[in-house]
Design an enzyme around this catalytic site. Sequence first.
Site, PDB file in Angstrom:
ATOM      1  N   SER A 243      40.082  42.709  51.919  1.00 15.22           N
ATOM      2  CA  SER A 243      41.446  43.224  51.845  1.00 15.22           C
ATOM      3  C   SER A 243      41.500  44.312  50.782  1.00 15.22           C
ATOM      4  CB  SER A 243      42.416  42.112  51.479  1.00 15.22           C
ATOM      5  OG  SER A 243      42.230  41.763  50.123  1.00 15.22           O
ATOM      6  N   LYS A 244      42.692  44.862  50.623  1.00 13.66           N
ATOM      7  CA  LYS A 244      42.886  45.940  49.649  1.00 13.66           C
ATOM      8  C   LYS A 244      42.449  45.534  48.249  1.00 13.66           C
ATOM      9  CE  LYS A 244      46.132  49.141  51.515  1.00 13.66           C
ATOM     10  NZ  LYS A 244      47.514  49.132  51.884  1.00 13.66           N
ATOM     11  N   ARG A 245      42.580  44.251  47.992  1.00 13.17           N
ATOM     12  CA  ARG A 245      42.175  43.721  46.704  1.00 13.17           C
ATOM     13  C   ARG A 245      40.727  44.103  46.359  1.00 13.17           C
ATOM     14  NH1 ARG A 245      40.814  38.769  46.381  1.00 13.17           N
ATOM     15  NH2 ARG A 245      41.268  38.422  48.580  1.00 13.17           N
ATOM     16  N   HIS A 246      39.903  44.248  47.391  1.00 15.68           N
ATOM     17  CA  HIS A 246      38.497  44.558  47.163  1.00 15.68           C
ATOM     18  C   HIS A 246      38.243  46.042  46.954  1.00 15.68           C
ATOM     19  CE1 HIS A 246      38.306  40.626  49.208  1.00 15.68           C
ATOM     20  NE2 HIS A 246      37.400  40.417  48.292  1.00 15.68           N
ATOM     21  N   GLY A 247      39.295  46.789  46.715  1.00 20.81           N
ATOM     22  CA  GLY A 247      39.102  48.224  46.512  1.00 20.81           C
ATOM     23  C   GLY A 247      39.078  48.923  47.848  1.00 20.81           C
TER      24      GLY A 247
END
Length: 472
Positions: A243-247
Site C-alpha cells: 500500500s501507499k504506506r510502503h512508499g
Amino acid sequence: MMIKTRFAPSPTGYLHIGGARTALFSHLFALHNKGTTVLRIEDTDLERSTPEAVEAIMESLAWLGFDYDEGPYYQTKRFDRYKEVVEELLEKGHAYYCYCTQEELAEMRAVAEAKKEKPRYDGTWRPEPGKTLPTIPEGIKPVVRFKNPQMGATSFSDLVHGNLSVQNSELDDLIIARGDGSPTYNFCVVVDDVDMEITHVIRGDDHINNTYRQVNIFKAMGKPVPQFAHLAMILGDDGQKLSKRHGAVGVMEYYDRGFLPEAVINYLVRLGWSHGDQEIFSWDEMVQFFDLKNVNKSASAFNTSKLLWLNQHYMIEKNPAELAQLLKPFLAKIGVATEDTPAFDNFLTKAVEAHVKRSETLVELAEMIKYLFIDEIEMDESAKAKQITEASKPVLEELVRLLSALSEWEPEVLDAAVKQVTQNLEVGMGKVGMPLRTAIVGRTNSPNLDETLYLVGKERTLERLEKAIAMI
Ligand code: GLU
C-alpha cells in the site's frame, strides 16, 4: 491455437506495481507463445475513471516499454455492443428484467443479515417454468439480471492455482445492466474477452470470485471459456498488503526515484516467477523462459534492496552516454543547469563513468556528481571537522603550490603531483587524499583522486583548495 492475452486496467488511479507485474506476465506469456497482446481500458465506472488516470497508465506502460498489438480499446466506446449482448441474453432466457426497488433490495439485505447469511437476491423476478411473476410495477426502470445456474458448481482450471470451484448456490443473479441501461463490470469483461478472442486471461487473484460469475456468462453466450491464470498478490517488505504506506507503489514513482525500466521489469519478473536460481534476465531471456508453470501460488514480498541491487546492475551495464542523457532531468531537478551540446554531453558521460559504480539510482548519481557542475559546493560537516584542520593545512597549501604550477591537467600528471605532495611532506596518501577530497568534493567519498581532480578542473580545484585553507 493462436494465443492472445490482454491487459485490462481500470483507469481509477496510477498503474501500481502489481498492475505492472500483471502487464508483464501477460506480455511475456503471449510473446513466449508467439501470440499477440491487447490493451483494454476498463473505464465503465464513470465516476471513478478519469482521463488523467488513462494518461498515467499509458505513460507507465510506455516507460516500461510495453507495446500492444491491438488497442487501446475503451469499454465506454463499446456500449452499443454490450446492449446488443444484453438483448441476446434476454431473448435466449439467460437474463431477465428485475423491477425490485432499492427499498426491497435493502429489505432483502436486512433479512439476510438478521439470519447471519450472505446478502443475496431472493429471485423475486427470476422466471422459472410454472412460476407466475409479480405484476410489473409502474415507473420503475428495471435492471437486467443474469440467470445464473442454481444447481451444481462452477469450476475452472486455473493455470496457477489448479482446479477452482464454487457452489452455484453461492452465486447471485448478477446485475448485468443497470436501470439506466449501462452495463456492469463483470459482464463487459466477458463480452470483451469474447469479442477480442482472448485465449488467456492473466490477472490478479483478487479477481477469482469474479471469474466464477464470468465463466457462467461465457457459457450462456455459447462461447469458449478462456484459460485463466490468477497471480498472487504482492506484499510489502514487511509482509503486509502493498500500500501507499510502503512508499512507491505507482510505477512512475520508480521513475521519479531514479530507477531504470530494465531494472523494474527484471525485478517484477522474479516476483512470483522463477527460472532456476537465475536473477538477471535480459528481455529476450524472459521471453524465452517465461511460462505459467513456474508462477508461484503464494504471495511474494517486495524487497527494495534487491530492486536497488538490480538497478545498479543495469546502470553499470548501460552505455554511459545513454545513461548521461537519462540523468539530465535528475540533475535539473536538483538545480544543475544541463545543456544539449556535444561538449557538455562528453563531460557528463565522463562524470557518469567515474561515479556510476558508487550509486544505486539516478537520483543518487545526480546528487553524487552535482559537485562537478556547481560553483559553491556544500561541505559535509563531519568531513570538514575531521579533514580541514590545522594538521592538514600544510598539505592543502602544498597541493595548491604543486597543482597551480601544472601546465597540463591530465590524470597522469595529476596523479604524479599528488604523490609528490606525499613525498615532499613525508605523509601517507590518506593524509593527502582525505583533506583534498573534502576540499574539492565536499565529502571524503569520490572516485580516484586523479580522476576527481581532472573532472573538477584546474580553476575550480584551486579555488576550492584556497577556500578550504581559509576555513581553518
Ligand atoms: N480492470 C481490472 C483491474 O484493473 C482487471 C480486470 C481483468 O483483468 O479482467 O483490476
